[in-house]
Scaffold this motif. Sequence first.
Motif, PDB file in Angstrom:
ATOM      1  N   GLN A 176       0.823  -1.210   0.000  1.00  0.00           N
ATOM      2  CA  GLN A 176       0.000   0.000   0.000  1.00  0.00           C
ATOM      3  C   GLN A 176       0.856   1.259   0.000  1.00  0.00           C
ATOM      4  OE1 GLN A 176      -2.607  -0.512   3.361  1.00  0.00           O
ATOM      5  NE2 GLN A 176      -3.952  -1.938   2.299  1.00  0.00           N
ATOM      6  N   ARG A 177       1.934   1.244   0.788  1.00  0.00           N
ATOM      7  CA  ARG A 177       2.830   2.407   0.785  1.00  0.00           C
ATOM      8  C   ARG A 177       3.502   2.581  -0.576  1.00  0.00           C
ATOM      9  NH1 ARG A 177       3.993   0.702   6.199  1.00  0.00           N
ATOM     10  NH2 ARG A 177       5.741  -0.569   5.469  1.00  0.00           N
ATOM     11  N   LEU A 178       3.929   1.478  -1.184  1.00  0.00           N
ATOM     12  CA  LEU A 178       4.566   1.564  -2.497  1.00  0.00           C
ATOM     13  C   LEU A 178       3.581   2.037  -3.563  1.00  0.00           C
ATOM     14  CD1 LEU A 178       6.727  -1.696  -2.420  1.00  0.00           C
ATOM     15  CD2 LEU A 178       7.549   0.663  -2.348  1.00  0.00           C
ATOM     16  N   ARG A 179       2.322   1.599  -3.451  1.00  0.00           N
ATOM     17  CA  ARG A 179       1.322   2.046  -4.418  1.00  0.00           C
ATOM     18  C   ARG A 179       1.042   3.534  -4.285  1.00  0.00           C
ATOM     19  NH1 ARG A 179      -2.923  -3.124  -4.201  1.00  0.00           N
ATOM     20  NH2 ARG A 179      -1.878  -4.328  -5.866  1.00  0.00           N
ATOM     21  N   ARG A 180       1.016   4.030  -3.066  1.00  0.00           N
ATOM     22  CA  ARG A 180       0.831   5.476  -2.890  1.00  0.00           C
ATOM     23  C   ARG A 180       1.985   6.249  -3.518  1.00  0.00           C
ATOM     24  NH1 ARG A 180      -0.830   3.953   2.558  1.00  0.00           N
ATOM     25  NH2 ARG A 180      -3.089   4.199   2.780  1.00  0.00           N
ATOM     26  N   ALA A 181       3.163   5.614  -3.531  1.00  0.00           N
ATOM     27  CA  ALA A 181       4.343   6.258  -4.122  1.00  0.00           C
ATOM     28  C   ALA A 181       4.430   6.044  -5.633  1.00  0.00           C
ATOM     29  CB  ALA A 181       5.612   5.732  -3.452  1.00  0.00           C
ATOM     30  N   GLY A 182       3.450   5.330  -6.201  1.00  0.00           N
ATOM     31  CA  GLY A 182       3.412   5.153  -7.649  1.00  0.00           C
ATOM     32  C   GLY A 182       3.952   3.838  -8.164  1.00  0.00           C
ATOM     33  N   HIS A 183       4.252   2.885  -7.264  1.00  0.00           N
ATOM     34  CA  HIS A 183       4.783   1.586  -7.685  1.00  0.00           C
ATOM     35  C   HIS A 183       3.679   0.523  -7.619  1.00  0.00           C
ATOM     36  CE1 HIS A 183       8.715   3.472  -7.391  1.00  0.00           C
ATOM     37  NE2 HIS A 183       8.451   3.808  -6.137  1.00  0.00           N
ATOM     38  N   PHE A 184       3.869  -0.563  -8.362  1.00  0.00           N
ATOM     39  CA  PHE A 184       2.934  -1.695  -8.380  1.00  0.00           C
ATOM     40  C   PHE A 184       1.515  -1.258  -8.775  1.00  0.00           C
ATOM     41  CE2 PHE A 184       6.052  -3.305  -5.162  1.00  0.00           C
ATOM     42  CZ  PHE A 184       6.558  -4.321  -5.956  1.00  0.00           C
ATOM     43  N   ASN A 185       1.414  -0.175  -9.517  1.00  0.00           N
ATOM     44  CA  ASN A 185       0.097   0.280  -9.952  1.00  0.00           C
ATOM     45  C   ASN A 185      -0.361  -0.485 -11.187  1.00  0.00           C
ATOM     46  OD1 ASN A 185      -0.283   2.175  -7.953  1.00  0.00           O
ATOM     47  ND2 ASN A 185       0.613   3.855  -9.117  1.00  0.00           N
ATOM     48  N   GLU A 186      -1.669  -0.621 -11.319  1.00  0.00           N
ATOM     49  CA  GLU A 186      -2.266  -1.267 -12.485  1.00  0.00           C
ATOM     50  C   GLU A 186      -3.060  -0.227 -13.275  1.00  0.00           C
ATOM     51  OE1 GLU A 186      -3.274  -5.753 -11.601  1.00  0.00           O
ATOM     52  OE2 GLU A 186      -4.078  -4.522  -9.982  1.00  0.00           O
ATOM     53  N   ARG A 187      -2.873  -0.259 -14.581  1.00  0.00           N
ATOM     54  CA  ARG A 187      -3.532   0.719 -15.448  1.00  0.00           C
ATOM     55  C   ARG A 187      -4.971   0.296 -15.701  1.00  0.00           C
ATOM     56  NH1 ARG A 187       0.922   0.262 -20.001  1.00  0.00           N
ATOM     57  NH2 ARG A 187       0.500  -1.893 -19.392  1.00  0.00           N
ATOM     58  N   VAL A 188      -5.880   1.238 -15.483  1.00  0.00           N
ATOM     59  CA  VAL A 188      -7.309   0.940 -15.538  1.00  0.00           C
ATOM     60  C   VAL A 188      -7.950   1.700 -16.683  1.00  0.00           C
ATOM     61  CG1 VAL A 188      -9.498   1.083 -14.297  1.00  0.00           C
ATOM     62  CG2 VAL A 188      -7.397   0.537 -13.058  1.00  0.00           C
ATOM     63  N   LEU A 189      -8.761   0.976 -17.460  1.00  0.00           N
ATOM     64  CA  LEU A 189      -9.584   1.568 -18.503  1.00  0.00           C
ATOM     65  C   LEU A 189     -11.038   1.503 -18.046  1.00  0.00           C
ATOM     66  CD1 LEU A 189      -9.866   2.702 -21.435  1.00  0.00           C
ATOM     67  CD2 LEU A 189     -10.135   0.319 -22.195  1.00  0.00           C
ATOM     68  N   LEU A 190     -11.646   2.667 -17.801  1.00  0.00           N
ATOM     69  CA  LEU A 190     -13.027   2.723 -17.336  1.00  0.00           C
ATOM     70  C   LEU A 190     -13.982   2.722 -18.520  1.00  0.00           C
ATOM     71  CD1 LEU A 190     -12.707   5.430 -14.520  1.00  0.00           C
ATOM     72  CD2 LEU A 190     -12.892   2.958 -14.230  1.00  0.00           C
ATOM     73  N   VAL A 191     -15.094   2.029 -18.361  1.00  0.00           N
ATOM     74  CA  VAL A 191     -16.121   1.974 -19.409  1.00  0.00           C
ATOM     75  C   VAL A 191     -17.453   2.308 -18.765  1.00  0.00           C
ATOM     76  CG1 VAL A 191     -17.181   0.595 -21.226  1.00  0.00           C
ATOM     77  CG2 VAL A 191     -14.817   0.131 -20.545  1.00  0.00           C
ATOM     78  N   GLY A 192     -18.155   3.313 -19.302  1.00  0.00           N
ATOM     79  CA  GLY A 192     -19.445   3.685 -18.742  1.00  0.00           C
ATOM     80  C   GLY A 192     -19.832   5.094 -19.133  1.00  0.00           C
ATOM     81  N   THR A 193     -20.891   5.605 -18.516  1.00  0.00           N
ATOM     82  CA  THR A 193     -21.311   6.974 -18.775  1.00  0.00           C
ATOM     83  C   THR A 193     -20.395   7.932 -18.015  1.00  0.00           C
ATOM     84  OG1 THR A 193     -22.865   6.901 -16.914  1.00  0.00           O
ATOM     85  CG2 THR A 193     -23.711   6.272 -19.088  1.00  0.00           C
ATOM     86  N   PRO A 194     -20.243   9.174 -18.498  1.00  0.00           N
ATOM     87  CA  PRO A 194     -19.315  10.113 -17.848  1.00  0.00           C
ATOM     88  C   PRO A 194     -19.601  10.320 -16.363  1.00  0.00           C
ATOM     89  CG  PRO A 194     -19.968  10.958 -19.997  1.00  0.00           C
ATOM     90  CD  PRO A 194     -20.807   9.732 -19.749  1.00  0.00           C
ATOM     91  N   GLY A 195     -20.875  10.326 -15.962  1.00  0.00           N
ATOM     92  CA  GLY A 195     -21.215  10.529 -14.561  1.00  0.00           C
ATOM     93  C   GLY A 195     -20.673   9.428 -13.671  1.00  0.00           C
ATOM     94  N   TYR A 196     -20.935   8.182 -14.043  1.00  0.00           N
ATOM     95  CA  TYR A 196     -20.443   7.054 -13.252  1.00  0.00           C
ATOM     96  C   TYR A 196     -18.925   6.954 -13.310  1.00  0.00           C
ATOM     97  CZ  TYR A 196     -25.197   5.332 -12.580  1.00  0.00           C
ATOM     98  OH  TYR A 196     -26.507   5.196 -12.215  1.00  0.00           O
ATOM     99  N   ILE A 197     -18.350   7.257 -14.458  1.00  0.00           N
ATOM    100  CA  ILE A 197     -16.890   7.244 -14.582  1.00  0.00           C
ATOM    101  C   ILE A 197     -16.271   8.247 -13.621  1.00  0.00           C
ATOM    102  CG2 ILE A 197     -15.000   7.936 -16.114  1.00  0.00           C
ATOM    103  CD1 ILE A 197     -16.501   6.573 -18.388  1.00  0.00           C
ATOM    104  N   GLY A 198     -16.891   9.415 -13.492  1.00  0.00           N
ATOM    105  CA  GLY A 198     -16.396  10.418 -12.565  1.00  0.00           C
ATOM    106  C   GLY A 198     -16.431   9.936 -11.123  1.00  0.00           C
ATOM    107  N   GLU A 199     -17.518   9.263 -10.740  1.00  0.00           N
ATOM    108  CA  GLU A 199     -17.631   8.753  -9.371  1.00  0.00           C
ATOM    109  C   GLU A 199     -16.560   7.703  -9.079  1.00  0.00           C
ATOM    110  OE1 GLU A 199     -21.541   7.307  -8.688  1.00  0.00           O
ATOM    111  OE2 GLU A 199     -22.518   9.250  -8.963  1.00  0.00           O
ATOM    112  N   ILE A 200     -16.404   6.754 -10.005  1.00  0.00           N
ATOM    113  CA  ILE A 200     -15.424   5.686  -9.791  1.00  0.00           C
ATOM    114  C   ILE A 200     -14.007   6.242  -9.786  1.00  0.00           C
ATOM    115  CG2 ILE A 200     -14.447   3.577 -10.751  1.00  0.00           C
ATOM    116  CD1 ILE A 200     -17.129   3.144  -9.481  1.00  0.00           C
ATOM    117  N   SER A 201     -13.691   7.135 -10.711  1.00  0.00           N
ATOM    118  CA  SER A 201     -12.339   7.684 -10.778  1.00  0.00           C
ATOM    119  C   SER A 201     -12.004   8.488  -9.529  1.00  0.00           C
ATOM    120  CB  SER A 201     -12.176   8.561 -12.024  1.00  0.00           C
ATOM    121  OG  SER A 201     -13.043   9.689 -11.977  1.00  0.00           O
ATOM    122  N   THR A 202     -12.998   9.172  -8.948  1.00  0.00           N
ATOM    123  CA  THR A 202     -12.779   9.919  -7.709  1.00  0.00           C
ATOM    124  C   THR A 202     -12.404   8.984  -6.569  1.00  0.00           C
ATOM    125  OG1 THR A 202     -14.315  11.668  -8.381  1.00  0.00           O
ATOM    126  CG2 THR A 202     -13.818  11.481  -6.026  1.00  0.00           C
TER     127      THR A 202
END
Length: 470
Positions: free
Chosen positions: A134-160
Amino acid sequence: MRPDGIRLLPWLIGAVDLLMITAATILAIRFRLTLSVFDTAGDVLQNTALASVFFIATWLVMLAFFGTYERHVFGAGTEEFKLVVNASFFTAALVATMAFLMQYPLSRGFFVLYFPIGVLLLLVGRLFSRRTIQRLRRAGHFNERVLLVGTPGYIGEISTVLERESWLGYQVMGCLVPSDYAGLQMTSAGIPVLGLSEEVRAVVDEVSPDIVFFTAGAVSSSTQLRRLAWDLEDHAHVQIIVAPNVTDVSSERVRIRPVAGLPLMHLGRSRSQLATNDAKRAFDVVGALTILALTWPVLAFLMIWVKRHDGGPALFRQTRVGRDGAEFTCLKLRSMSVDAEERLAELEARDHVLFKSAEDPRVTRPGRFIRRFSLDELPQLWNVVRGEMSLVGPRPPLPSEVEQYEDDMLRRLNVLPGMTGLWQVSGRSDLSWEDTVRLDLYYVDNWSMVQDLLILARTVTAVLASRGAY
């Protein structure tokens, strides 16, 4: 191509497991040979040493077989720990059965010591690994790239949510929207639009995400979702996540029941009534009295220090709102000057009903020390004994705060307020008001005794680290 760190993560966790199991083997052998409760050692050392390599290898194979090295279990949730425990019990049963069938002279004392020690060390190792990840992920390591699919409203909620909970390691790289939003270049949340929902396969081929995250509104039917999943089935490295239109609900309240090919989600009732049961009350009383018995010398010293500093009262009494809106007198060690209420107008008002300032000139010298380690809240143990508060629960609000509550916020009053809670172990005063309310409502609706114990354990860490304490 997936980042090297993601590929190496299961191997790193496996190395920690190997270290923990090896340590458990050594400790179990040592205790078997030295503890007086066991008979003479005889040939225990020789027999156990010969079989220990088999035990270690079998345990690791079972951990892998039960899915404890799948990347989706790392970093969050309780599934990882459940799988580790289940795999360990299965390993113990397998070892005992094989020793019996092969008539191998396995020491019963070693067996009784080995697996409890091993399970404990494995869980400690996994917990340490999780905190490190968790500490390494906060620092930008071990992150996974996510592609969101949906309406802009729901995408905004999930991305937040994903941005706020950076320790999850989900890095949003872009999104796909339904054809109704064709021509949109960027959502209001600032997420770049890479194409349309129907173009999932082509976009995945182009940008190579690690996760395709379908939010509400992503597809018009289950058939379309199934076809999109078929399009991605030859991308073995790509995870597919589907987020139902249900948030802030614990896994204990959710049951998935397949009926006629439909994965029906059964949502259990709110557990706010369970948070007022006799077992929780008994736990509060015993826990509060125990802590008081252990800390009364410290409490007495702090009261004398506060009193002698400026001659004012040692305790600060303030009216707070408890369960079902009942007001009570909340006790705290006084950490501010005696004229703190009169000097309140000197400070700038905050933008929400929860007031607390990191640079408050009214805080006294002893007050800064006791606030840093939350020692000012020790007198609230007496509120717990009297039944006005609980060890764990939502923050006790002021009457003026309750007057500004919206309907949803009033649910915080369905249970006893707590000395600590999710708001405290998640950052305390560093949290926004919205996050504080969200965490308190989650606690009310999803209460469990296990969650209370985890919060108490995390409170010790949060207090020692002084996170959000001022």
